[in-house]
Design a protein around this motif. Structure first.
Motif, mmCIF file in Angstrom:
data_model
loop_
_atom_site.group_PDB
_atom_site.id
_atom_site.type_symbol
_atom_site.label_atom_id
_atom_site.label_comp_id
_atom_site.label_asym_id
_atom_site.label_seq_id
_atom_site.Cartn_x
_atom_site.Cartn_y
_atom_site.Cartn_z
ATOM 1 N N ARG A 141 10.763 -8.943 -2.114
ATOM 2 C CA ARG A 141 11.623 -10.126 -2.226
ATOM 3 C C ARG A 141 11.661 -10.917 -0.921
ATOM 4 O O ARG A 141 11.655 -12.152 -0.925
ATOM 5 N N VAL A 142 11.704 -10.190 0.201
ATOM 6 C CA VAL A 142 11.705 -10.863 1.499
ATOM 7 C C VAL A 142 10.443 -11.714 1.665
ATOM 8 O O VAL A 142 10.497 -12.858 2.133
ATOM 9 N N CYS A 143 9.296 -11.167 1.255
ATOM 10 C CA CYS A 143 8.043 -11.910 1.366
ATOM 11 C C CYS A 143 8.018 -13.106 0.421
ATOM 12 O O CYS A 143 7.478 -14.162 0.762
ATOM 13 N N ASN A 144 8.617 -12.951 -0.755
ATOM 14 C CA ASN A 144 8.708 -14.095 -1.672
ATOM 15 C C ASN A 144 9.568 -15.204 -1.080
ATOM 16 O O ASN A 144 9.218 -16.392 -1.181
ATOM 17 N N TYR A 145 10.690 -14.821 -0.461
ATOM 18 C CA TYR A 145 11.544 -15.823 0.182
ATOM 19 C C TYR A 145 10.807 -16.491 1.350
ATOM 20 O O TYR A 145 10.917 -17.709 1.558
ATOM 21 N N ALA A 146 10.048 -15.696 2.117
ATOM 22 C CA ALA A 146 9.299 -16.247 3.242
ATOM 23 C C ALA A 146 8.227 -17.225 2.757
ATOM 24 O O ALA A 146 8.019 -18.283 3.361
ATOM 25 N N PHE A 147 7.555 -16.882 1.662
ATOM 26 C CA PHE A 147 6.542 -17.780 1.107
ATOM 27 C C PHE A 147 7.176 -19.076 0.608
ATOM 28 O O PHE A 147 6.630 -20.171 0.813
ATOM 29 N N THR A 148 8.337 -18.963 -0.031
ATOM 30 C CA THR A 148 9.057 -20.156 -0.475
ATOM 31 C C THR A 148 9.472 -21.012 0.714
ATOM 32 O O THR A 148 9.389 -22.253 0.671
ATOM 33 N N PHE A 149 9.895 -20.356 1.789
ATOM 34 C CA PHE A 149 10.270 -21.079 3.005
ATOM 35 C C PHE A 149 9.076 -21.837 3.586
ATOM 36 O O PHE A 149 9.195 -23.009 3.968
ATOM 37 N N VAL A 150 7.912 -21.191 3.630
ATOM 38 C CA VAL A 150 6.706 -21.847 4.139
ATOM 39 C C VAL A 150 6.322 -23.027 3.259
ATOM 40 O O VAL A 150 5.956 -24.104 3.758
ATOM 41 N N SER A 162 0.836 -1.209 0.000
ATOM 42 C CA SER A 162 0.000 0.000 0.000
ATOM 43 C C SER A 162 0.869 1.256 0.000
ATOM 44 O O SER A 162 0.579 2.237 -0.710
ATOM 45 N N TYR A 163 1.955 1.226 0.772
ATOM 46 C CA TYR A 163 2.875 2.363 0.802
ATOM 47 C C TYR A 163 3.539 2.548 -0.567
ATOM 48 O O TYR A 163 3.644 3.679 -1.073
ATOM 49 N N GLY A 164 3.988 1.451 -1.179
ATOM 50 C CA GLY A 164 4.616 1.535 -2.502
ATOM 51 C C GLY A 164 3.656 2.027 -3.560
ATOM 52 O O GLY A 164 4.039 2.804 -4.448
ATOM 53 N N LYS A 165 2.388 1.611 -3.476
ATOM 54 C CA LYS A 165 1.398 2.079 -4.452
ATOM 55 C C LYS A 165 1.149 3.568 -4.306
ATOM 56 O O LYS A 165 0.989 4.289 -5.294
ATOM 57 N N ILE A 203 -1.853 1.449 -12.060
ATOM 58 C CA ILE A 203 -0.558 1.179 -11.424
ATOM 59 C C ILE A 203 -0.411 -0.318 -11.216
ATOM 60 O O ILE A 203 -1.224 -0.944 -10.536
ATOM 61 N N GLY A 204 0.620 -0.903 -11.818
ATOM 62 C CA GLY A 204 0.829 -2.339 -11.742
ATOM 63 C C GLY A 204 1.799 -2.731 -10.641
ATOM 64 O O GLY A 204 2.439 -1.884 -10.002
ATOM 65 N N THR A 205 1.918 -4.037 -10.446
ATOM 66 C CA THR A 205 2.774 -4.568 -9.383
ATOM 67 C C THR A 205 4.241 -4.229 -9.616
ATOM 68 O O THR A 205 4.972 -3.886 -8.677
ATOM 69 N N GLU A 206 4.695 -4.322 -10.866
ATOM 70 C CA GLU A 206 6.099 -4.034 -11.167
ATOM 71 C C GLU A 206 6.447 -2.585 -10.819
ATOM 72 O O GLU A 206 7.529 -2.308 -10.292
ATOM 73 N N GLU A 207 5.528 -1.677 -11.095
ATOM 74 C CA GLU A 207 5.773 -0.266 -10.779
ATOM 75 C C GLU A 207 5.768 -0.039 -9.274
ATOM 76 O O GLU A 207 6.570 0.734 -8.742
ATOM 77 N N VAL A 208 4.878 -0.729 -8.566
ATOM 78 C CA VAL A 208 4.786 -0.570 -7.109
ATOM 79 C C VAL A 208 6.028 -1.116 -6.432
ATOM 80 O O VAL A 208 6.547 -0.541 -5.470
ATOM 81 N N ASN A 209 6.530 -2.255 -6.930
ATOM 82 C CA ASN A 209 7.686 -2.904 -6.290
ATOM 83 C C ASN A 209 8.917 -2.009 -6.261
ATOM 84 O O ASN A 209 9.781 -2.163 -5.385
ATOM 85 N N LYS A 210 9.011 -1.067 -7.195
ATOM 86 C CA LYS A 210 10.166 -0.158 -7.207
ATOM 87 C C LYS A 210 10.181 0.774 -5.999
ATOM 88 O O LYS A 210 11.229 1.274 -5.613
ATOM 89 N N ALA A 235 4.125 5.328 -5.786
ATOM 90 C CA ALA A 235 4.095 5.243 -7.247
ATOM 91 C C ALA A 235 3.111 6.247 -7.829
ATOM 92 O O ALA A 235 3.383 6.889 -8.860
ATOM 93 N N ALA A 236 1.942 6.393 -7.179
ATOM 94 C CA ALA A 236 0.971 7.389 -7.643
ATOM 95 C C ALA A 236 1.523 8.804 -7.500
ATOM 96 O O ALA A 236 1.327 9.662 -8.385
ATOM 97 N N GLU A 237 2.227 9.081 -6.394
ATOM 98 C CA GLU A 237 2.832 10.402 -6.211
ATOM 99 C C GLU A 237 3.906 10.653 -7.254
ATOM 100 O O GLU A 237 4.051 11.783 -7.754
ATOM 101 N N ASP A 238 4.678 9.624 -7.611
ATOM 102 C CA ASP A 238 5.717 9.785 -8.630
ATOM 103 C C ASP A 238 5.100 10.118 -9.982
ATOM 104 O O ASP A 238 5.618 10.975 -10.709
ATOM 105 N N ARG A 239 3.995 9.457 -10.313
ATOM 106 C CA ARG A 239 3.314 9.785 -11.563
ATOM 107 C C ARG A 239 2.834 11.233 -11.556
ATOM 108 O O ARG A 239 2.977 11.950 -12.551
ATOM 109 N N GLN A 240 2.252 11.653 -10.453
ATOM 110 C CA GLN A 240 1.744 13.015 -10.359
ATOM 111 C C GLN A 240 2.880 14.031 -10.461
ATOM 112 O O GLN A 240 2.743 15.070 -11.134
#
Length: 216
Positions: free
Chosen positions: A131-140, A90-93, A116-123, A96-101
């Motif tokens: 990435r940390v959450c992806n690693y955590a999901f892989t760990f689970v 939510s913070y990244g989104k 606004i897509g996921t790739e843009e938000v992830n930046k 990203a909206a502020e950057d567009r504006q």
């Protein structure tokens, strides 16, 4: 009854009739607001509460159930890290909206068009939490099969565990088993949907080539 009294009684009846739908409408709006608020709370905080519950339960029952509480603790910690993705997203989104504006205000072309897509938000997600959450999901996902095995294996000796601990583990193992079954079924259906028609088409082409070769 005078004409004035009849008029007043009729007016009061009409006023009561009009107020009933209004009250029902207010009740419906309040109920819809409660449902929406519950859904938002579950989406934002539900997994956090569940993961904290699992962590606390596993720590409370570490002296029983053999290997189930340690794996339950690892799954709870992994789910807790995964649950942190939503506020960071939510913070990244928002950023990203502020950057567009800002780019529009500065007469610069936006880097992306449309929603606004996921790739843009992830930046704009700090601490690389995506990435940390992806690693955590892989760990689970790596721990869950072992956890499921021990949970079903100790079903006959579940009396040695705390009741709430074992059945919490059993529910998690059951949900994971259903999830795996759905994933495997979807993969099989996709393979059948795409592979079998392609094989039939190749077989038909080979037959046509064989017939043409025989005719020649």
């Amino acid at each position: 009854m005078s004409v004035r009294d009849k008029y007043r009684s009729t007016f009061n009846e009409l006023q009561r009739a009009e107020s009933i739908p209004e009250r029902i409408s207010v009740f419906r709006k309040a109920w819809a607001w409660m449902i929406e608020a519950s859904q938002n709370a579950m989406a934002h905080y539900g997994f956090v509460v569940i993961s904290l519950y699992i962590i606390g339960l596993s720590l409370w029952s570490l002296d029983s159930c053999d290997d189930i509480p340690p794996y339950l603790l690892m799954i709870g910690m992994g789910l807790f890290v995964c649950s942190l993705y939503q506020p960071f997203y939510s913070y990244g989104k928002k950023k990203a909206a502020e950057d567009r504006q800002d780019r529009i205000v500065n007469h610069l072309e936006p880097l992306h068009d449309g929603e606004i897509g996921t790739e843009e938000v992830n930046k704009f997600i700090p601490c690389r939490m995506n990435r940390v959450c992806n690693y955590a999901f892989t760990f689970v996902c790596g721990i869950a099969p072992i956890f499921t095995y021990y949970t079903f294996y100790n079903f006959s000796s579940r009396g040695e565990c705390h009741t709430i601990t074992y059945w919490t583990a059993f529910v998690l193992a059951f949900i994971y088993s259903c999830w795996v079954f759905v994933i495997l079924s979807a993969c099989c259906l996709c393979c059948c949907y795409f592979t079998i028609p392609e094989l039939m088409q190749k077989s038909q082409n080979n037959r046509e080539q064989d017939v043409e070769t025989g005719n020649d």
